[in-house]
Design a protein around this motif. Structure first.
Motif, PDB file in Angstrom:
ATOM      1  N   THR A   7       7.496   9.342 -30.556  1.00 30.50           N
ATOM      2  CA  THR A   7       8.069   8.377 -31.613  1.00 30.50           C
ATOM      3  C   THR A   7       9.210   8.959 -32.214  1.00 30.50           C
ATOM      4  O   THR A   7       9.332  10.051 -32.699  1.00 30.50           O
ATOM      5  CB  THR A   7       6.782   8.209 -32.955  1.00 30.50           C
ATOM      6  N   GLU A  11      11.191   5.634 -36.636  1.00 31.45           N
ATOM      7  CA  GLU A  11      10.159   4.667 -36.336  1.00 31.45           C
ATOM      8  C   GLU A  11       8.919   5.418 -36.703  1.00 31.45           C
ATOM      9  O   GLU A  11       7.713   4.813 -36.552  1.00 31.45           O
ATOM     10  CB  GLU A  11       9.913   4.383 -34.977  1.00 31.45           C
ATOM     11  N   SER A  38      -2.105  -2.409 -27.850  1.00 35.17           N
ATOM     12  CA  SER A  38      -1.059  -3.186 -27.782  1.00 35.17           C
ATOM     13  C   SER A  38       0.153  -3.022 -28.945  1.00 35.17           C
ATOM     14  O   SER A  38       1.471  -2.854 -28.849  1.00 35.17           O
ATOM     15  CB  SER A  38      -1.204  -4.706 -27.856  1.00 35.17           C
ATOM     16  N   THR A  41       2.208   0.345 -27.845  1.00 35.89           N
ATOM     17  CA  THR A  41       2.728   0.285 -26.375  1.00 35.89           C
ATOM     18  C   THR A  41       3.804   0.858 -26.162  1.00 35.89           C
ATOM     19  O   THR A  41       4.442   1.707 -25.127  1.00 35.89           O
ATOM     20  CB  THR A  41       2.408  -0.948 -25.652  1.00 35.89           C
ATOM     21  N   ARG A  42       4.894   0.704 -27.156  1.00 37.81           N
ATOM     22  CA  ARG A  42       6.211   0.922 -26.984  1.00 37.81           C
ATOM     23  C   ARG A  42       6.403   2.568 -27.316  1.00 37.81           C
ATOM     24  O   ARG A  42       7.232   3.270 -26.930  1.00 37.81           O
ATOM     25  CB  ARG A  42       7.024   0.352 -28.153  1.00 37.81           C
ATOM     26  N   TRP A  43       5.276   3.372 -27.967  1.00 40.57           N
ATOM     27  CA  TRP A  43       5.266   4.671 -28.026  1.00 40.57           C
ATOM     28  C   TRP A  43       4.405   5.292 -27.251  1.00 40.57           C
ATOM     29  O   TRP A  43       4.304   6.760 -27.224  1.00 40.57           O
ATOM     30  CB  TRP A  43       4.953   4.885 -29.661  1.00 40.57           C
TER      31      TRP A  43
END
Length: 100
Positions: A7, A11, A38, A41-43
């Motif tokens: 992260t 963020e 979900s 998911t970006r991290w």
């Protein structure tokens, strides 16, 4: 199962709002036993291992990002000075920032 998150500092409030916890020793955000991954998911550096549940230490490795090759495009810094990556002093013009 614990999943460490990669992260960026900017963020941190977003992952905290989603329920992630801060590990002061390892200096990373993490989640434990989350049913729905979900929102995170970006991290998650290795989503396949996290979904599998048998990721083990592979989740602790640094992610490999496929970034495009660097392009010399002038970028305005917070101080308002253009930084194009050339080896010049901030007050000198480079070939990318020279005024025409």
């Amino acid at each position: 199962m614990r999943i460490n998150l990669v992260t960026p500092f900017a963020e941190k409030d977003a992952v905290k709002a989603l329920g992630a916890r801060w590990d002061a020793v390892k200096k990373c955000w993490y989640i434990v036993d989350v049913a729905d991954l979900s929102p995170f998911t970006r991290w998650i550096p290795n989503l396949d291992a996290a979904m599998d549940g048998s990721g083990g230490n592979s989740l602790l490795t640094k992610p490999k990002f496929n970034l495009p090759a660097a392009v010399n495009v002038p970028v305005k810094s917070d101080a308002g000075v253009a930084d194009c990556g050339c080896d010049v002093l901030p007050w000198e013009d480079s070939e990318h920032t020279a005024k025409v």
